[in-house]
Design an enzyme around this catalytic site. Structure first.
Site, PDB file in Angstrom:
ATOM      1  N   GLU A   1      -1.846 -15.032  -8.002  1.00 37.57           N
ATOM      2  CA  GLU A   1      -1.486 -16.193  -7.178  1.00 37.57           C
ATOM      3  C   GLU A   1      -2.425 -16.273  -5.977  1.00 37.57           C
ATOM      4  OE1 GLU A   1       0.680 -18.767  -7.718  1.00 37.57           O
ATOM      5  OE2 GLU A   1      -0.547 -19.384  -6.012  1.00 37.57           O
TER       6      GLU A   1
ATOM      7  N   CYS B   1      -1.107  -9.440   2.688  1.00 34.29           N
ATOM      8  CA  CYS B   1      -2.043  -9.309   1.555  1.00 34.29           C
ATOM      9  C   CYS B   1      -3.445  -8.796   1.880  1.00 34.29           C
ATOM     10  CB  CYS B   1      -2.174 -10.652   0.854  1.00 34.29           C
ATOM     11  SG  CYS B   1      -0.654 -11.128   0.026  1.00 34.29           S
TER      12      CYS B   1
ATOM     13  N   THR C   1       0.856  -1.189   0.000  1.00 36.04           N
ATOM     14  CA  THR C   1       0.000   0.000   0.000  1.00 36.04           C
ATOM     15  C   THR C   1       0.889   1.236   0.000  1.00 36.04           C
ATOM     16  OG1 THR C   1      -1.610  -1.237   1.300  1.00 36.04           O
ATOM     17  CG2 THR C   1      -1.852   1.155   1.296  1.00 36.04           C
TER      18      THR C   1
ATOM     19  N   LYS D   1      -8.598 -11.393  -7.987  1.00 36.04           N
ATOM     20  CA  LYS D   1      -7.660 -11.580  -6.884  1.00 36.04           C
ATOM     21  C   LYS D   1      -8.004 -10.638  -5.725  1.00 36.04           C
ATOM     22  CE  LYS D   1      -4.224 -12.566  -4.353  1.00 36.04           C
ATOM     23  NZ  LYS D   1      -4.070 -13.788  -3.613  1.00 36.04           N
TER      24      LYS D   1
ATOM     25  N   LYS E   1      -3.929  -4.949   2.481  1.00 37.08           N
ATOM     26  CA  LYS E   1      -3.554  -4.116   1.333  1.00 37.08           C
ATOM     27  C   LYS E   1      -4.480  -4.368   0.137  1.00 37.08           C
ATOM     28  CE  LYS E   1      -0.047  -6.677  -1.261  1.00 37.08           C
ATOM     29  NZ  LYS E   1      -0.717  -6.872  -2.539  1.00 37.08           N
TER      30      LYS E   1
HETATM   31  P1  NAI Z   1       8.157 -10.219  -1.471  1.00 40.85           P
HETATM   32  O1  NAI Z   1       8.367  -8.880  -0.900  1.00 40.85           O
HETATM   33  O2  NAI Z   1       8.388 -11.432  -0.630  1.00 40.85           O
HETATM   34  O3  NAI Z   1       9.068 -10.398  -2.772  1.00 40.85           O
HETATM   35  C1  NAI Z   1       9.148  -9.447  -3.779  1.00 40.85           C
HETATM   36  C2  NAI Z   1      10.562  -9.491  -4.340  1.00 40.85           C
HETATM   37  O4  NAI Z   1      10.615  -8.627  -5.475  1.00 40.85           O
HETATM   38  C3  NAI Z   1      11.628  -8.982  -3.376  1.00 40.85           C
HETATM   39  O5  NAI Z   1      12.608  -9.990  -3.172  1.00 40.85           O
HETATM   40  C4  NAI Z   1      12.216  -7.749  -4.056  1.00 40.85           C
HETATM   41  O6  NAI Z   1      13.602  -7.608  -3.849  1.00 40.85           O
HETATM   42  C5  NAI Z   1      11.911  -8.054  -5.507  1.00 40.85           C
HETATM   43  N1  NAI Z   1      11.922  -6.843  -6.345  1.00 40.85           N
HETATM   44  C6  NAI Z   1      11.272  -5.672  -6.121  1.00 40.85           C
HETATM   45  N2  NAI Z   1      11.547  -4.796  -7.110  1.00 40.85           N
HETATM   46  C7  NAI Z   1      12.384  -5.427  -7.966  1.00 40.85           C
HETATM   47  C8  NAI Z   1      13.019  -5.047  -9.182  1.00 40.85           C
HETATM   48  N3  NAI Z   1      12.825  -3.829  -9.693  1.00 40.85           N
HETATM   49  N4  NAI Z   1      13.823  -5.929  -9.784  1.00 40.85           N
HETATM   50  C9  NAI Z   1      14.024  -7.160  -9.257  1.00 40.85           C
HETATM   51  N5  NAI Z   1      13.443  -7.576  -8.118  1.00 40.85           N
HETATM   52  C10 NAI Z   1      12.627  -6.732  -7.477  1.00 40.85           C
HETATM   53  O7  NAI Z   1       6.680 -10.225  -2.048  1.00 40.85           O
HETATM   54  P2  NAI Z   1       5.674 -11.471  -2.148  1.00 40.85           P
HETATM   55  O8  NAI Z   1       5.072 -11.764  -0.841  1.00 40.85           O
HETATM   56  O9  NAI Z   1       6.343 -12.556  -2.907  1.00 40.85           O
HETATM   57  O10 NAI Z   1       4.515 -10.830  -3.030  1.00 40.85           O
HETATM   58  C11 NAI Z   1       4.688 -10.589  -4.401  1.00 40.85           C
HETATM   59  C12 NAI Z   1       3.340 -10.282  -4.998  1.00 40.85           C
HETATM   60  O11 NAI Z   1       2.488 -11.420  -4.866  1.00 40.85           O
HETATM   61  C13 NAI Z   1       2.607  -9.119  -4.322  1.00 40.85           C
HETATM   62  O12 NAI Z   1       1.896  -8.432  -5.294  1.00 40.85           O
HETATM   63  C14 NAI Z   1       1.646  -9.826  -3.391  1.00 40.85           C
HETATM   64  O13 NAI Z   1       0.504  -9.052  -3.142  1.00 40.85           O
HETATM   65  C15 NAI Z   1       1.292 -11.063  -4.174  1.00 40.85           C
HETATM   66  N6  NAI Z   1       0.864 -12.205  -3.374  1.00 40.85           N
HETATM   67  C16 NAI Z   1       1.521 -12.518  -2.210  1.00 40.85           C
HETATM   68  C17 NAI Z   1       1.142 -13.618  -1.465  1.00 40.85           C
HETATM   69  C18 NAI Z   1       1.843 -13.985  -0.185  1.00 40.85           C
HETATM   70  O14 NAI Z   1       1.363 -14.851   0.545  1.00 40.85           O
HETATM   71  N7  NAI Z   1       2.970 -13.381   0.151  1.00 40.85           N
HETATM   72  C19 NAI Z   1       0.031 -14.479  -1.893  1.00 40.85           C
HETATM   73  C20 NAI Z   1      -0.542 -14.092  -3.148  1.00 40.85           C
HETATM   74  C21 NAI Z   1      -0.140 -12.988  -3.833  1.00 40.85           C
END
Ligand code: NAI
Length: 660
Positions: A256, A371, A189, A315, A374
């Protein structure tokens, strides 16, 4: 637009209307591009046209190229596990996960994975390191007379695997090589500027989109794996048009639905895979390419294709609806606490109605995690920006109720302790936002701690069986910056690696995460599951899942490995590798910070994995013996039998029940 289809089926209307711009395609984007025109020719005739200019045909060939190479940008909770399963199930594909965070990538390339999810390690080891050839021994039971597959009766050989899962920081190079780019970066957010507090912060997502726009080959399929606001696909198309005018890219939405703690099960056996695409023929073809990747292990009937905006919005709606159920039952718990009704009894009674169902009806201290909040707020912002203020207010109330519930719990603790915590020790059992995960993002525990700290307690003790105390300390320091929060800095908070020490001399213990270890009653089977189904489930655990196919699938092999580990005496497979499939894990450098952390704290960076941690239930009589009178226990998760605790001299206050 709009009908939900199972997988991609031919659609006469869409095929016939070649000149129409589907609503999912940005207005006029590339409509005059030679590439798009070439694509339309192929759409119409279905094969290459030798009379078309070379530039057009090469672009068309690019678009139709087979999928060999997938790049996932973002090595987090979603990108890492999803890419690992895609690679595991598709040994013929090369899957590379890229991230700008070097520490994360280093960990993914080591034996210290950066996140903990049950089962993740097994899959990463096979896909990342490759595997040896192995042999699946035949079943020992004499069921050869009921199968006519004689080859199966003598077991099956599984060939060696080459590594096909890679982790890298070379974002641009990997994007350039990819046929499909999954974008799985964080979309939190916004905390400042327009829409602060509710709009989605698209900084990371936009940065990746521009990188893709600059480096992707024509025809690369771009997939929104991150949770994004509805109509983001249009923005992606616009970014692509700015950086690569005249080059056509298809943008898919593939949100996802995994839940932390069960991520691997959720990805390996999804209820559904949702793929949204443009309704043009090339959009459908792109969707079909992604369907092909999932179809390696997901039945086609579970792969749903929709238009791209439906997928994006689905989603947000899914998470909002789940959170809404939690807030709904929590609102009822407040009424129960004042009337004598019991919220668990109500949940069981209403959950029998199939129109309501029994899931997500557990009252507690409210939802946490990165999640739910947000995504609801993103929906609120969307509604408000569409001038649908009443809709926005309706959904905002779900978040308000969640905060109210958490604050009510913290205030109840303070009130029971005579409105003063001075000189008292309070213990929190659980810091992660839910059980079986080391994910602590937006954990209700932290907000409760903040409220308790205002009452100047002598100590706030924290114990979590999955979280590394060193990591929790660092997080608390960062989250409460400006305050001397930790004991080592002169504050009140101490993080323990042992539950008994954490609870010793405590005036009140708070259960803030539903770990089974904390229960004094067995975990209940879902109330709706008939006894017969439960018995079948228990029997199934003992059934040998030995593949009945000549060529076992990757899922079959994994199931067999788990079965052998579950049923054999522990000493039989000390290396947890009954099929002798694993290759040695990559060795660590002598100065590996993760090895050092394990040496000093006994925990890994990802927390304390279930493979390592003991899961015995706490001995509450031992805890009671060392607590300070009047020995309060505040059950924020509905996992405690108050009567049994009463016999140990512990007074219990539970969410949704009147005070004892
Ligand atoms: P996270 O914060 O664990 O991982 C995101 C990764 O992206 C980080 O390692 C970061 O360094 C990398 N990143 C960011 N900007 C970058 C760039 N410009 N170049 C390369 N790498 C970059 O996030 P998470 O939890 O994996 O969530 C990702 C997405 O999935 C979000 O949109 C979230 O809402 C969604 N989501 C998350 C769930 C969960 O349980 N964590 C479940 C379902 C969806």
């Amino acid at each position: 637009m709009g009908s939900v289809k199972s997988s991609v089926e031919p659609d006469d209307a869409a095929f016939g209307d070649m000149d129409s711009t589907a609503p999912t395609t940005p207005d006029g984007s590339g409509s005059s591009s030679p590439v798009l025109r070439a694509e339309h020719y192929v759409d119409i005739v279905g094969f290459e046209r030798p009379d078309l200019p070379q530039i057009m045909m090469s672009a068309v060939q690019d678009m139709a190229r087979p999928v060999r190479n997938i790049c996932c940008v973002g090595a987090g909770y979603v990108g890492g596990p999803t890419a690992a399963v895609i690679a595991y199930q598709n040994p013929h594909l090369r899957v590379t996960v890229v991230d700008k965070n070097e520490q994360r990538i280093r960990r993914w390339n080591s034996k210290h994975l950066p996140i903990y999810e049950p089962g993740l390690g097994d899959i990463v080891r096979i896909a990342r390191d490759g595997s040896r050839a192995c042999f699946l021994p035949p079943k020992e039971t004499d069921d050869s007379n009921i199968t006519n597959n004689s080859i199966n009766d003598s077991g099956a050989s599984v060939p060696a695997r080459q590594p096909n899962l890679f982790f890298s920081t070379q974002v641009a190079r990997c994007i350039r090589e990819a046929d499909i780019v999954l974008i799985a970066v964080n979309t939190p957010t916004k905390t400042r500027g327009t829409g602060a507090g509710s709009a989605t912060d698209m900084t990371s997502f936009e940065a990746v989109t521009s990188e893709v726009a600059q480096h992707a080959r024509p025809g690369t399929i771009i997939v929104e794996k991150s949770t994004v606001p509805c109509r983001t696909a249009e923005l992606v198309q616009k970014t692509m048009a700015v950086h690569r005018p005249g080059v056509h890219f298809e943008v898919l939405s593939n949100p996802e639905f995994l839940a932390a703690g069960t991520a691997m099960k959720d990805i390996m056996h999804p209820d559904r895979v949702l793929i949204g695409s443009s309704t043009t023929l090339s959009g459908r073809r792109a969707a079909e390419a992604l369907v092909g990747v999932y179809a390696a292990w997901v039945p086609r009937s579970r792969i749903i294709t929709t238009n791209v905006y439906s997928s994006e919005l689905s989603k947000l709606v899914a998470n909002s609806m789940l959170a809404q159920r939690i807030s709904s039952i929590n609102s009822i718990s407040a009424i129960c606490e004042r009337t004598g009704a019991d919220v668990d009894e109500i949940a069981a009674a209403i959950g029998c109605d199939p129109r309501i169902g029994d899931k997500f009806l557990k009252a507690g201290i409210g939802f946490g995690g990165s999640c739910f909040k947000k995504d609801i707020l993103s929906l609120v912002y969307l509604a408000e920006s569409l001038d649908l203020d009443e809709v926005g207010e309706y959904w905002r109330q779900v978040v308000k109720m969640n905060e109210y519930q958490r604050d009510r719990f913290a205030k109840r603790v303070i009130k029971c302790l005579n409105n003063t915590l001075v000189g008292k020790k309070i213990t929190l059992l659980g810091y992660a936002f839910k059980a079986n995960t080391s994910d602590t993002r937006e954990s209700p525990a932290l907000e409760i701690i903040k409220t308790l700290l205002e009452e100047s307690p002598k100590e706030i003790a924290i114990y979590d069986p999955c979280c590394n105390p060193v990591v929790v300390r660092a997080e608390i320091k960062a989250l409460l910056k400006g305050q001397a929060a930790l004991k080592e800095d002169g504050g009140a908070i101490e993080v323990y690696s042992n539950a008994y020490t954490a609870c010793s001399s405590s005036h009140a213990v708070l259960i803030t995460t539903e770990f089974d270890e904390f229960r004094n009653i067995p975990s209940k089977a879902p109330s709706k599951a008939p006894a017969r189904a439960i018995a079948a489930l228990q029997a199934a655990k003992k059934v040998d899942p030995r593949p009945s196919l000549y060529k076992p699938s990757e899922t079959d092999i994994l199931d067999l490995q788990k079965f052998l580990l579950r049923t054999a005496p522990a000493a039989m497979y000390p290396d947890s590798d009954p099929l002798q499939r694993y290759k040695p894990e990559p060795p660590c450098e002598s100065d590996c910070p993760d090895c050092e952390l394990i040496k000093t704290s006994g925990y890994s960076t990802a927390g304390n994995s279930s493979e390592d941690r003991k899961k015995e239930q706490l001995d509450w009589s031992k805890i009671s013996y060392h607590m300070n009178k009047p020995k309060w226990l505040f059950d924020g998760k509905g996992i405690i039998d108050a009567k049994a605790m009463g016999k140990l001299g512990i007074r219990v206050e539970s969410v949704g029940r009147v005070s004892a």
